[in-house]
Design a protein around this motif. Structure first.
Motif, PDB file in Angstrom:
ATOM      1  N   UNK A 159       0.824  -1.206   0.000  1.00  0.00           N
ATOM      2  CA  UNK A 159       0.000   0.000   0.000  1.00  0.00           C
ATOM      3  C   UNK A 159       0.860   1.258   0.000  1.00  0.00           C
ATOM      4  N   UNK A 160       0.315   2.312  -0.586  1.00  0.00           N
ATOM      5  CA  UNK A 160       1.024   3.575  -0.637  1.00  0.00           C
ATOM      6  C   UNK A 160       1.842   3.785  -1.888  1.00  0.00           C
ATOM      7  N   UNK A 161       1.515   3.071  -2.971  1.00  0.00           N
ATOM      8  CA  UNK A 161       2.255   3.239  -4.226  1.00  0.00           C
ATOM      9  C   UNK A 161       1.575   4.271  -5.110  1.00  0.00           C
ATOM     10  N   UNK A 162       2.386   5.013  -5.851  1.00  0.00           N
ATOM     11  CA  UNK A 162       1.851   5.837  -6.930  1.00  0.00           C
ATOM     12  C   UNK A 162       1.378   4.921  -8.055  1.00  0.00           C
ATOM     13  N   UNK A 163       0.614   5.482  -8.991  1.00  0.00           N
ATOM     14  CA  UNK A 163       0.037   4.675 -10.057  1.00  0.00           C
ATOM     15  C   UNK A 163       0.780   4.860 -11.376  1.00  0.00           C
ATOM     16  N   UNK A 164       2.071   5.132 -11.269  1.00  0.00           N
ATOM     17  CA  UNK A 164       2.908   5.290 -12.450  1.00  0.00           C
ATOM     18  C   UNK A 164       2.973   3.993 -13.259  1.00  0.00           C
TER      19      UNK A 164
END
Length: 532
Positions: A107-112
């Motif tokens: 959890x806590x990832x950017x959606x790049x």
């Protein structure tokens, strides 16, 4: 990074490249200091076109932020400035045009990753199963963008990407206290789900999309989020979804092959990971008797995993030596690992152990997110792998290309740091399941009841599960097992469909699999959008 807890050390299970502790750094100045600009939404518009499998699509792009509030009302304290990149097909009727909300995990990832690797109009070029050479990296038209089927909204989780938690107190001590309050409220299974639900409903209002066909697309921990989010939207916000699309799923953390040694007595992870071990050994030519084809071989392994292997593990210390050796010899045939090693491991091989041992004789570590990848072992004498060759192979390309693309083409982000992961010290994995009374459960996180509740309260909701054979982070057979144990009536089982690919956790990192993923998801949307 594995912790002795009933979540089976799964704060380390970054279900996107890397780990949320891997990019640990002090918050950038644009997040740490009070910023009046964060409490107001901002956006930048641009336009472009993409050719999807030979069909040109003109689109309007909006990169911007929406501001979330403590209890969802504009009169409440602002809590998060949430970044999104949205693509709208030019000339389409919003009432008939599907809209899909897309996010990675962490959890806590950017959606790049999903933005630049899967469904955005431009795609970063990376090597198929080896380390991508350093910059300059390639950025090409994405022949498999999902814009042919749906408008797209890529969302960065709170604290990640250009999303920022808001602490607007002027006094430093009060501001730090306010930031701690935000983190405790948002950085957890339930807080995260409510934040995304508020974002979705605000977006629908901001862009007049309440009557559009609506979809969720989550990858990895994003599938955990999708189960929670779908239930909140359906039953708290009266938002009926047309579909939930899951990629590289984990709903019950008791099924994870990361850290099962810290949850003794729960042996299913070992059985559910066995087909992925077998697929990986097949790919790297480590099987003593290689089969002619992968999929029939995997069906055989699946039957053994749930039958004789699971039965043997359930015996625990009561398993006699002769049967234990017979099981070890069979596992050797399916994994390529030595019989003596399997016996020393008590027939229980974790993901990290397998990644370290499979190519041990060649001094190589096997990839976790995509076990087709290999890299030099950090410590040949270690028990577990100490890094993920796949993450190391492609992350730099994604980060560099997106940082250039978002500023040059989407016209957003000048003077800001794009944070690959949120600065999370603690993620609250406790979860209050639908219908549970009292406090949130302090057991291993399981959001299967949430997805089941969403499906039961909206019996028209369709679910599409996708996964890769070479995914050691969230093994495909574990995801299938979860779906087979959803607490739903038999009449709703027909609402679930499946697709598996010869790729890893990030299925789209393999171009042939990306094409199939696109075609399958586009077909799923077309069949469920209710547009006449």
């Amino acid at each position: 990074m594995r912790k002795l807890s009933l979540v089976a050390a799964l704060t380390a299970l970054l279900l996107a490249p890397g780990a949320f502790a891997a990019d640990k750094a002090k918050p950038a100045s644009d997040e740490a200091k009070p910023e009046a600009t964060l409490v107001q939404p901002h956006s930048a518009q641009s336009s472009g076109s993409v050719s999807v499998e030979g069909k040109r699509i003109d689109y309007k792009a909006v990169a911007g932020t929406l501001v979330l509030h403590e209890h969802g009302d504009d009169s409440d304290e602002p809590t998060v400035s949430m970044f999104y990149a949205a693509y709208f097909k030019q000339g389409a009727d919003p009432a008939k045009r599907p809209i899909t909300f897309i996010y990675n995990g962490g959890p806590g990832s950017a959606t790049v990753w999903l933005h630049m690797g899967a469904f955005g109009p431009r795609r970063v070029v990376t090597s198929d199963d080896s380390h991508t050479p350093a910059a300059p990296y390639g950025l090409v038209n994405n022949d498999y963008s999902l814009l042919d089927a749906s408008d797209l909204v890529f969302i960065d989780a709170p604290g990640a990407g250009f999303s920022r938690l808001i602490a607007d107190e002027k006094d430093k001590a009060k501001r730090d206290e306010q930031m701690d309050k935000r983190k405790k409220a948002i950085y957890g299974v339930d807080g995260d789900g409510h934040a995304f639900a508020q974002f979705v409903t605000r977006f629908l209002s901001r862009y007049d999309r309440w009557n559009s066909p609506k979809y969720l697309f989550g990858e990895s921990y994003g599938t955990t989020r999708s189960a929670v989010l779908a239930n909140i939207l359906e039953n708290d916000d009266s938002v009926d979804l047309n579909g939930v699309i899951l990629l590289s799923q984990i709903l019950s953390f008791d099924t994870s092959i990361d850290g099962p040694e810290f949850n003794p007595g729960v042996d299913m992870p070992y059985a559910l990971a066995l087909p992925t071990f077998a697929a990986t050994a097949y790919y790297h030519h480590k099987l003593p008797q290689p089969p002619a084809q992968l999929e029939p071989f995997l069906h055989e392994v699946e039957q053994y995993a749930l039958g004789e292997y699971a039965s043997a593990l359930m015996q625990g210390a009561r398993l006699d030596d002769a049967r234990k050796r017979a099981v070890a010899e069979k596992l050797h045939q399916y994994t390529g690992l030595p019989v003596d090693y399997l016996l020393k491991a008590n027939l229980r091989v974790t993901g990290g152990m397998f990644e370290h041992e499979l190519q041990f004789d060649g001094g190589l570590t096997t990839g976790r997110l995509d076990s087709r990848f290999s890299g030099p072992a950090i410590d040949p004498l270690a028990k577990d792998s100490e890094y993920d060759p796949q993450s190391s192979a492609i992350s730099s390309a994604y980060v560099a290309v997106f940082n250039d693309y978002v500023r040059r083409q989407l016209k957003f982000g000048d003077g800001m740091r794009y944070r690959l992961y949120a600065d999370i010290d603690h993620w609250d994995f406790s979860h209050k399941a639908p219908g549970a009374h009292g406090e949130a459960l302090q057991q291993s996180t399981n959001v299967m009841p949430d997805l089941a509740m969403a499906m039961k309260t909206n019996p028209e909701l369709k679910v599409f599960l996708n996964g890769g054979y070479y995914d050691l982070a969230t093994p495909y057979f574990a995801a299938q097992y979860e779906m087979n144990h959803l607490p739903i009536p038999a009449t709703l089982e027909k609402n679930i469909s499946y697709a598996w690919y010869p790729s890893g956790h990030m299925v789209y990192a393999h171009e042939d699999s990306l094409k199939k993923l696109h075609d399958n998801v586009a077909r799923f949307i077309e069949q469920t959008d209710n547009v006449k």
